[in-house]
Motif scaffolding. Structure first.
Motif, PDB file in Angstrom:
ATOM      1  N   THR A 238       0.850  -1.190   0.000  1.00 12.87           N
ATOM      2  CA  THR A 238       0.000   0.000   0.000  1.00 12.87           C
ATOM      3  C   THR A 238       0.887   1.241   0.000  1.00 12.87           C
ATOM      4  O   THR A 238       2.086   1.174   0.285  1.00 12.87           O
ATOM      5  N   LEU A 239       0.279   2.361  -0.286  1.00  3.32           N
ATOM      6  CA  LEU A 239       1.012   3.625  -0.337  1.00  3.32           C
ATOM      7  C   LEU A 239       1.679   3.927   1.013  1.00  3.32           C
ATOM      8  O   LEU A 239       2.859   4.280   1.059  1.00  3.32           O
ATOM      9  N   ASP A 240       0.921   3.756   2.099  1.00  5.38           N
ATOM     10  CA  ASP A 240       1.483   4.038   3.428  1.00  5.38           C
ATOM     11  C   ASP A 240       2.636   3.097   3.770  1.00  5.38           C
ATOM     12  O   ASP A 240       3.665   3.526   4.295  1.00  5.38           O
ATOM     13  N   ASP A 241       2.473   1.816   3.467  1.00  4.90           N
ATOM     14  CA  ASP A 241       3.544   0.846   3.731  1.00  4.90           C
ATOM     15  C   ASP A 241       4.791   1.175   2.915  1.00  4.90           C
ATOM     16  O   ASP A 241       5.921   1.069   3.412  1.00  4.90           O
ATOM     17  N   THR A 242       4.574   1.570   1.670  1.00  2.74           N
ATOM     18  CA  THR A 242       5.708   1.913   0.800  1.00  2.74           C
ATOM     19  C   THR A 242       6.436   3.132   1.332  1.00  2.74           C
ATOM     20  O   THR A 242       7.673   3.163   1.363  1.00  2.74           O
ATOM     21  N   LYS A 243       5.688   4.144   1.792  1.00  4.09           N
ATOM     22  CA  LYS A 243       6.323   5.336   2.369  1.00  4.09           C
ATOM     23  C   LYS A 243       7.145   4.975   3.601  1.00  4.09           C
ATOM     24  O   LYS A 243       8.269   5.462   3.778  1.00  4.09           O
ATOM     25  N   VAL A 244       6.609   4.107   4.438  1.00  8.25           N
ATOM     26  CA  VAL A 244       7.325   3.678   5.651  1.00  8.25           C
ATOM     27  C   VAL A 244       8.606   2.934   5.271  1.00  8.25           C
ATOM     28  O   VAL A 244       9.675   3.176   5.849  1.00  8.25           O
ATOM     29  N   LYS A 245       8.502   2.048   4.287  1.00  8.17           N
ATOM     30  CA  LYS A 245       9.681   1.287   3.850  1.00  8.17           C
ATOM     31  C   LYS A 245      10.741   2.206   3.246  1.00  8.17           C
ATOM     32  O   LYS A 245      11.937   2.029   3.484  1.00  8.17           O
ATOM     33  N   LEU A 246      10.314   3.206   2.469  1.00  7.78           N
ATOM     34  CA  LEU A 246      11.266   4.155   1.887  1.00  7.78           C
ATOM     35  C   LEU A 246      11.976   4.968   2.974  1.00  7.78           C
ATOM     36  O   LEU A 246      13.190   5.175   2.918  1.00  7.78           O
ATOM     37  N   GLU A 247      11.231   5.418   3.966  1.00  5.72           N
ATOM     38  CA  GLU A 247      11.835   6.182   5.070  1.00  5.72           C
ATOM     39  C   GLU A 247      12.825   5.322   5.849  1.00  5.72           C
ATOM     40  O   GLU A 247      13.900   5.782   6.221  1.00  5.72           O
ATOM     41  N   ALA A 248      12.467   4.067   6.076  1.00  6.24           N
ATOM     42  CA  ALA A 248      13.371   3.157   6.791  1.00  6.24           C
ATOM     43  C   ALA A 248      14.642   2.930   5.977  1.00  6.24           C
ATOM     44  O   ALA A 248      15.748   2.906   6.524  1.00  6.24           O
ATOM     45  N   ALA A 249      14.480   2.781   4.666  1.00  5.70           N
ATOM     46  CA  ALA A 249      15.645   2.582   3.798  1.00  5.70           C
ATOM     47  C   ALA A 249      16.532   3.823   3.798  1.00  5.70           C
ATOM     48  O   ALA A 249      17.767   3.719   3.840  1.00  5.70           O
ATOM     49  N   LYS A 250      15.918   5.020   3.796  1.00  2.00           N
ATOM     50  CA  LYS A 250      16.705   6.260   3.835  1.00  2.00           C
ATOM     51  C   LYS A 250      17.451   6.393   5.157  1.00  2.00           C
ATOM     52  O   LYS A 250      18.618   6.791   5.177  1.00  2.00           O
ATOM     53  N   ASP A 251      16.780   6.045   6.251  1.00  4.99           N
ATOM     54  CA  ASP A 251      17.425   6.113   7.568  1.00  4.99           C
ATOM     55  C   ASP A 251      18.620   5.163   7.643  1.00  4.99           C
ATOM     56  O   ASP A 251      19.683   5.524   8.154  1.00  4.99           O
ATOM     57  N   GLU A 252      18.451   3.967   7.121  1.00  9.12           N
ATOM     58  CA  GLU A 252      19.535   2.979   7.122  1.00  9.12           C
ATOM     59  C   GLU A 252      20.704   3.465   6.268  1.00  9.12           C
ATOM     60  O   GLU A 252      21.869   3.359   6.661  1.00  9.12           O
ATOM     61  N   LEU A 253      20.393   3.996   5.109  1.00  8.38           N
ATOM     62  CA  LEU A 253      21.432   4.506   4.214  1.00  8.38           C
ATOM     63  C   LEU A 253      22.172   5.686   4.848  1.00  8.38           C
ATOM     64  O   LEU A 253      23.400   5.783   4.744  1.00  8.38           O
ATOM     65  N   THR A 254      21.448   6.549   5.517  1.00  8.16           N
ATOM     66  CA  THR A 254      22.066   7.684   6.209  1.00  8.16           C
ATOM     67  C   THR A 254      23.019   7.190   7.292  1.00  8.16           C
ATOM     68  O   THR A 254      24.140   7.690   7.428  1.00  8.16           O
ATOM     69  N   ARG A 255      22.577   6.195   8.058  1.00 12.48           N
ATOM     70  CA  ARG A 255      23.424   5.626   9.119  1.00 12.48           C
ATOM     71  C   ARG A 255      24.694   5.016   8.525  1.00 12.48           C
ATOM     72  O   ARG A 255      25.800   5.239   9.033  1.00 12.48           O
ATOM     73  N   GLU A 256      24.548   4.281   7.439  1.00 10.62           N
ATOM     74  CA  GLU A 256      25.707   3.660   6.786  1.00 10.62           C
ATOM     75  C   GLU A 256      26.681   4.719   6.269  1.00 10.62           C
ATOM     76  O   GLU A 256      27.897   4.574   6.399  1.00 10.62           O
ATOM     77  N   MET A 257      26.136   5.802   5.699  1.00 11.96           N
ATOM     78  CA  MET A 257      27.002   6.869   5.185  1.00 11.96           C
ATOM     79  C   MET A 257      27.735   7.572   6.329  1.00 11.96           C
ATOM     80  O   MET A 257      28.910   7.929   6.184  1.00 11.96           O
ATOM     81  N   GLU A 258      27.078   7.751   7.460  1.00 13.46           N
ATOM     82  CA  GLU A 258      27.732   8.359   8.618  1.00 13.46           C
ATOM     83  C   GLU A 258      28.885   7.483   9.110  1.00 13.46           C
ATOM     84  O   GLU A 258      29.956   7.991   9.451  1.00 13.46           O
ATOM     85  N   GLU A 259      28.661   6.166   9.138  1.00 11.92           N
ATOM     86  CA  GLU A 259      29.725   5.233   9.543  1.00 11.92           C
ATOM     87  C   GLU A 259      30.908   5.308   8.576  1.00 11.92           C
ATOM     88  O   GLU A 259      32.064   5.320   8.999  1.00 11.92           O
TER      89      GLU A 259
END
Length: 138
Positions: free
Chosen positions: A83-104
């Protein structure tokens, strides 16, 4: 007595500088750190491209009119529908993970640069113009 012209930064066999085992270890460590830093910078660039793709996907979701539509979401090589809401949540989680990896990766890069600066200082103090630790300008 022969006269030779020695370019700046070129090794002169008549110089009084002797390379010890410890010096060679520092030179080797500097080279390894430099290679690791290049790898980290390449990986950061790839992560930044991935982040741009996620941002583009988020922007595209803003144009979706009907919340009843299922959105194709790619994980690895497979698409699944959410669903649209689930996809938005998954995208935000993926962005957060990518941000954390880039900080490391940035933190690792900073540590490499600090170690390289110390080694560079020590090696230039001993060898002066007889060593070049600067990256080639292409």
């Amino acid at each position: 007595m022969s006269t030779q012209t020695v370019q700046k930064g070129a090794f002169s066999p008549e110089s009084d500088v002797h390379v010890t085992r410890e010096d060679q270890g520092k030179i080797n460590k500097f080279a390894r750190l430099n290679a690791n830093l290049q790898d980290l910078q390449d990986e950061i660039k790839n992560k930044e491209n991935g982040m741009k793709n996620l941002e583009d996907a988020s922007d595209e979701l803003l144009m979706v009119d009907d919340e009843a539509d299922l959105i194709p979401y790619m994980v690895g090589d497979v698409f699944f529908h959410a669903t649209l809401d689930d996809t938005k949540v998954k995208l935000e989680a993926a962005k957060d993970e990518l941000t954390r990896e880039m900080e490391e990766l940035n933190a690792k890069g900073s540590r490499c640069k600090e170690e390289m600066a110390i080694l560079k200082r020590d090696l230039y103090a001993k060898f002066g113009d007889n060593i070049n630790l600067e990256p080639d300008e292409d």
